[in-house]
Design a protein around this motif. Structure first.
Motif, PDB file in Angstrom:
ATOM      1  N   UNK A   1       0.844  -1.184   0.000  1.00 37.56           N
ATOM      2  CA  UNK A   1       0.000   0.000   0.000  1.00 37.56           C
ATOM      3  C   UNK A   1       0.880   1.235   0.000  1.00 37.56           C
ATOM      4  N   UNK A   2       0.243   2.373  -0.230  1.00 36.29           N
ATOM      5  CA  UNK A   2       0.949   3.634  -0.255  1.00 36.29           C
ATOM      6  C   UNK A   2       0.031   4.724   0.264  1.00 36.29           C
ATOM      7  N   UNK A   3       0.604   5.747   0.838  1.00 38.72           N
ATOM      8  CA  UNK A   3      -0.201   6.867   1.316  1.00 38.72           C
ATOM      9  C   UNK A   3      -0.475   7.870   0.194  1.00 38.72           C
ATOM     10  N   UNK A   4       0.160   7.691  -0.951  1.00 36.28           N
ATOM     11  CA  UNK A   4      -0.014   8.585  -2.091  1.00 36.28           C
ATOM     12  C   UNK A   4      -1.186   8.094  -2.939  1.00 36.28           C
ATOM     13  N   UNK A   5      -2.299   8.825  -2.910  1.00 40.20           N
ATOM     14  CA  UNK A   5      -3.480   8.401  -3.661  1.00 40.20           C
ATOM     15  C   UNK A   5      -3.479   8.909  -5.101  1.00 40.20           C
ATOM     16  N   UNK A   6      -2.598   9.835  -5.430  1.00 42.67           N
ATOM     17  CA  UNK A   6      -2.587  10.376  -6.786  1.00 42.67           C
ATOM     18  C   UNK A   6      -2.026   9.397  -7.814  1.00 42.67           C
ATOM     19  N   UNK A   7      -1.266   8.421  -7.359  1.00 46.89           N
ATOM     20  CA  UNK A   7      -0.715   7.471  -8.324  1.00 46.89           C
ATOM     21  C   UNK A   7      -1.803   6.531  -8.848  1.00 46.89           C
ATOM     22  N   UNK A   8      -3.000   6.577  -8.258  1.00 46.77           N
ATOM     23  CA  UNK A   8      -4.118   5.786  -8.755  1.00 46.77           C
ATOM     24  C   UNK A   8      -4.860   6.492  -9.887  1.00 46.77           C
ATOM     25  N   UNK A   9      -4.603   7.777 -10.062  1.00 45.86           N
ATOM     26  CA  UNK A   9      -5.305   8.547 -11.086  1.00 45.86           C
ATOM     27  C   UNK A   9      -4.696   8.315 -12.461  1.00 45.86           C
ATOM     28  N   UNK A  10      -5.567   8.213 -13.453  1.00 49.64           N
ATOM     29  CA  UNK A  10      -5.160   8.148 -14.850  1.00 49.64           C
ATOM     30  C   UNK A  10      -6.156   9.006 -15.617  1.00 49.64           C
ATOM     31  N   UNK A  11      -5.772  10.238 -15.916  1.00 45.74           N
ATOM     32  CA  UNK A  11      -6.670  11.177 -16.573  1.00 45.74           C
ATOM     33  C   UNK A  11      -6.552  11.026 -18.084  1.00 45.74           C
TER      34      UNK A  11
END
Length: 103
Positions: A44-54
């Protein structure tokens, strides 16, 4: 500042056509390292932006979005594939280019 990649996706191995390869994607690079959760063992990671794909219709739209939101970006241009158009009848031509005749 955040770092992001702007790219055009390649075809996958199960795809023969060019569907879904004309859009441009903006994907964030991970800013925090992944850790292993002690209870279940999942990463897991605390960075949630790496889940975004715009997704964007053009490269200019993706660049404009990144600049508007002050995101450092790197544009990765797609590699153009060299296409060689041949006919099935060329396999049986008597004047073959390579000179190999196996029939």
């Amino acid at each position: 500042m955040l770092k992001a990649r702007i790219y055009q996706p390649a075809r996958n191995a199960m795809q023969s056509g060019l569907a879904k390869t004309h859009r441009w994607h903006l994907k964030f690079e991970p800013s925090a390292s992944r850790t292993i959760e002690p209870l279940m063992g999942h990463t897991s990671s605390s960075d949630t932006r790496q889940q975004l794909d715009l997704n964007f219709d053009s490269k200019q739209d993706a660049i404009a979005y990144a600049e508007r939101h002050h995101i450092d970006y790197q544009v990765m241009e797609p590699k153009q594939k060299k296409r060689r158009i041949v006919a099935y009848a060329d396999n049986f031509a008597t004047k073959r280019v390579d000179g190999n005749w196996t029939h």
